[in-house]
Scaffold this active site. Structure first.
Site, PDB file in Angstrom:
ATOM      1  N   ARG A  50       0.845  -1.204   0.000  1.00  0.00           N
ATOM      2  CA  ARG A  50       0.000   0.000   0.000  1.00  0.00           C
ATOM      3  C   ARG A  50       0.877   1.250   0.000  1.00  0.00           C
ATOM      4  NH1 ARG A  50      -2.687  -0.102   4.793  1.00  0.00           N
ATOM      5  NH2 ARG A  50      -1.125   1.337   5.579  1.00  0.00           N
ATOM      6  N   TYR A 102     -14.665  17.388 -16.362  1.00  0.00           N
ATOM      7  CA  TYR A 102     -15.135  16.002 -16.416  1.00  0.00           C
ATOM      8  C   TYR A 102     -16.302  15.816 -15.431  1.00  0.00           C
ATOM      9  CZ  TYR A 102     -14.954  10.912 -16.000  1.00  0.00           C
ATOM     10  OH  TYR A 102     -15.269   9.586 -15.975  1.00  0.00           O
ATOM     11  N   ASP A 174      -5.729  18.802 -15.273  1.00  0.00           N
ATOM     12  CA  ASP A 174      -6.089  17.452 -15.703  1.00  0.00           C
ATOM     13  C   ASP A 174      -5.627  17.305 -17.151  1.00  0.00           C
ATOM     14  OD1 ASP A 174      -7.377  15.163 -16.710  1.00  0.00           O
ATOM     15  OD2 ASP A 174      -9.037  15.365 -15.295  1.00  0.00           O
ATOM     16  N   LYS A 199      -7.033   6.223 -19.766  1.00  0.00           N
ATOM     17  CA  LYS A 199      -7.210   6.730 -21.120  1.00  0.00           C
ATOM     18  C   LYS A 199      -5.913   6.553 -21.943  1.00  0.00           C
ATOM     19  CE  LYS A 199     -11.082   7.744 -19.108  1.00  0.00           C
ATOM     20  NZ  LYS A 199     -11.405   9.051 -18.548  1.00  0.00           N
TER      21      LYS A 199
HETATM   22  C1  PLP Z   1     -11.970   9.580 -17.284  1.00  0.00           C
HETATM   23  C2  PLP Z   1     -11.571  10.889 -16.753  1.00  0.00           C
HETATM   24  C3  PLP Z   1     -11.420  11.116 -15.374  1.00  0.00           C
HETATM   25  C4  PLP Z   1     -11.744  10.056 -14.340  1.00  0.00           C
HETATM   26  O1  PLP Z   1     -10.892   8.952 -14.473  1.00  0.00           O
HETATM   27  P1  PLP Z   1     -11.301   7.454 -14.041  1.00  0.00           P
HETATM   28  O2  PLP Z   1     -10.060   6.694 -14.350  1.00  0.00           O
HETATM   29  O3  PLP Z   1     -12.479   7.065 -14.865  1.00  0.00           O
HETATM   30  O4  PLP Z   1     -11.635   7.487 -12.585  1.00  0.00           O
HETATM   31  C5  PLP Z   1     -10.993  12.376 -14.959  1.00  0.00           C
HETATM   32  N1  PLP Z   1     -10.741  13.364 -15.841  1.00  0.00           N
HETATM   33  C6  PLP Z   1     -10.889  13.177 -17.181  1.00  0.00           C
HETATM   34  C7  PLP Z   1     -10.601  14.315 -18.104  1.00  0.00           C
HETATM   35  C8  PLP Z   1     -11.305  11.944 -17.681  1.00  0.00           C
HETATM   36  O5  PLP Z   1     -11.466  11.784 -19.003  1.00  0.00           O
END
Ligand code: PLP
Length: 394
Positions: A50, A102, A174, A199
């Site tokens: 962890r 998001y 982000d 992603k």
């Molecule tokens: C998908 C996404 C998130 C959240 O990520 P998860 O891995 O689904 O928890 C946050 N910000 C953006 C821009 C995203 O596309």
């Protein structure tokens, strides 16, 4: 591997051929939850997964080098990454966030605000007056997301970061939509970079994960400590897969971006399409900023069909190659209908204000052949055109 290597080399080969036990070229996966002490009062570098794990650390080290940060924390999801940054806020602190962030981020901000954990100002960061007014309130954190989802709006990271710092705020970006292959927020002044590694970084739609990269060593240490306290760190197996996916980040995103550019130009010429939102098009309002702050325009785009939700339904029922699904950044192409999928939580009125029409479709462009992708989209558009003909006949 030192930071002076080119980013393509870091992505492809950071941690390769450093194993001393077997000479493994690929860094081995270490799944062990616990690690033997060398002796009484003699812990080794790792004691419990962890807190730290060699496989996860290898991914974190690679991400920190790619983003140009002091350190990275690898987490169980992108939302855990957003929440880790928010964890540093105290009661009465203010977060400034974009109105087109998001959906999950919006929900998290609202939920924590409703519990009195901090204050939130949701604004259009492209609106000068709204931005100035929110900064006068002396926020502790300014959250930026560019390009935004699903309209691909672009804001100037350096300009916002400079002003946010002047008003005493930290800045988190982000960077999920572009990845460090195309945008480096820390070089533009950000204190934190947030990723949903689900992603582009993993890129194969088979892991949910996240990461925070901190520009500053002390910030990295306090976030790392907090991730261990709350136990939101990523699993070794997921880290292994994500590092495997990351090896091909640069060639993937270059090819996907090339496909996306061709698709944007194709859609722009079609009469069934009202508008195409892609920062690579000269017609896009964020084109100049994107050209200046990004190394490419990415592989995400959206477009609005004339004919609203009925046209969107016909399109997704007839389109080929693209799969109707949420998420993005994988090697396979996806189409999403924000009004009924990613943004269904927003009221119809709020969607209208945000510019998310019922005929809007979002594409995550993958690695398939450009000709097949365009032929697949043409099938969808033909069904839209047929639908219009039928309507005018009846
Ligand atoms: C998908 C996404 C998130 C959240 O990520 P998860 O891995 O689904 O928890 C946050 N910000 C953006 C821009 C995203 O596309």
């Amino acid at each position: 591997m030192s930071n002076s290597k080119n980013p393509e080399t870091i992505a492809a080969a950071n941690g390769v051929a450093v194993d001393t036990a077997f000479g493994a070229v690929t860094p081995p996966i270490i799944l062990s939850s616990t690690f033997a002490f060398a002796g009484f009062e003699q812990p080794r570098a790792h004691d419990y997964t962890r807190a730290a794990n060699p496989t996860r650390d290898m991914l974190a080290d690679t991400l920190a080098k790619l983003e140009g940060g002091a350190g990275a924390i690898v987490l169980s999801s992108g939302m855990a990454a957003v929440d880790l940054v928010l964890s540093q806020l105290a009661r009465n602190d203010l977060v400034v966030a974009p109105h087109d962030c998001y959906g999950g981020t919006y929900r998290l901000l609202a939920a924590r605000r409703d519990r009195g954990q901090f204050d939130v100002a949701i604004i259009d960061q492209g609106n000068e007056e709204a931005l100035a007014a929110s900064l006068r309130r002396c926020p502790s954190l300014v959250l930026i997301e560019t390009p935004s989802n699903p309209l691909m709006r672009v804001v100037d990271i350096r300009a916002i970061a400079t002003r946010a710092h002047a008003s005493g705020a930290k800045v988190a970006v982000d960077n999920t939509f572009l990845s460090p292959a195309l945008q480096l927020p820390i070089a533009l002044g950000a204190d934190f970079v947030i990723h949903s590694t689900t992603k582009y970084l993993n890129g194969h739609s088979d892991v949910v994960g996240g990461a925070v990269i901190a520009a500053d060593k002390a910030d990295f240490e306090s976030l790392s400590n907090w991730a261990n306290i709350t136990g939101v760190t990523g699993a070794p197996f997921d880290s292994y897969l994500t590092l495997r996916g990351l090896r091909t980040l640069f060639p993937r995103i270059r090819q996907q971006q090339s496909n996306a550019g061709a698709i944007a130009r194709f859609l722009e010429r079609r009469p069934e399409v009202k508008v195409v939102h892609y920062p690579g098009l000269a017609s896009h309002p964020g084109h100049e900023i994107a050209r200046a702050q990004q190394a490419g325009f990415g592989a995400m785009l959206s477009f609005e069909l004339a004919g609203g939700s009925e046209a969107a339904r016909r399109f997704v029922e007839a389109v080929e190659v693209f799969t109707l699904a949420e998420s993005l950044g994988g090697v396979e192409s996806l189409v999403a209908h924000p009004a009924t999928m990613t943004h269904v939580g927003m009221s119809a009125e709020a969607r209208l204000v945000a510019g998310i029409g019922d005929g809007l479709l979002r594409l995550s462009v993958g690695l398939e052949a450009e000709a097949d992708l365009i032929a697949g989209l043409a099938m969808g558009l033909a069904a839209v055109a047929d639908g219009k003909k039928q309507e005018s006949r009846s």
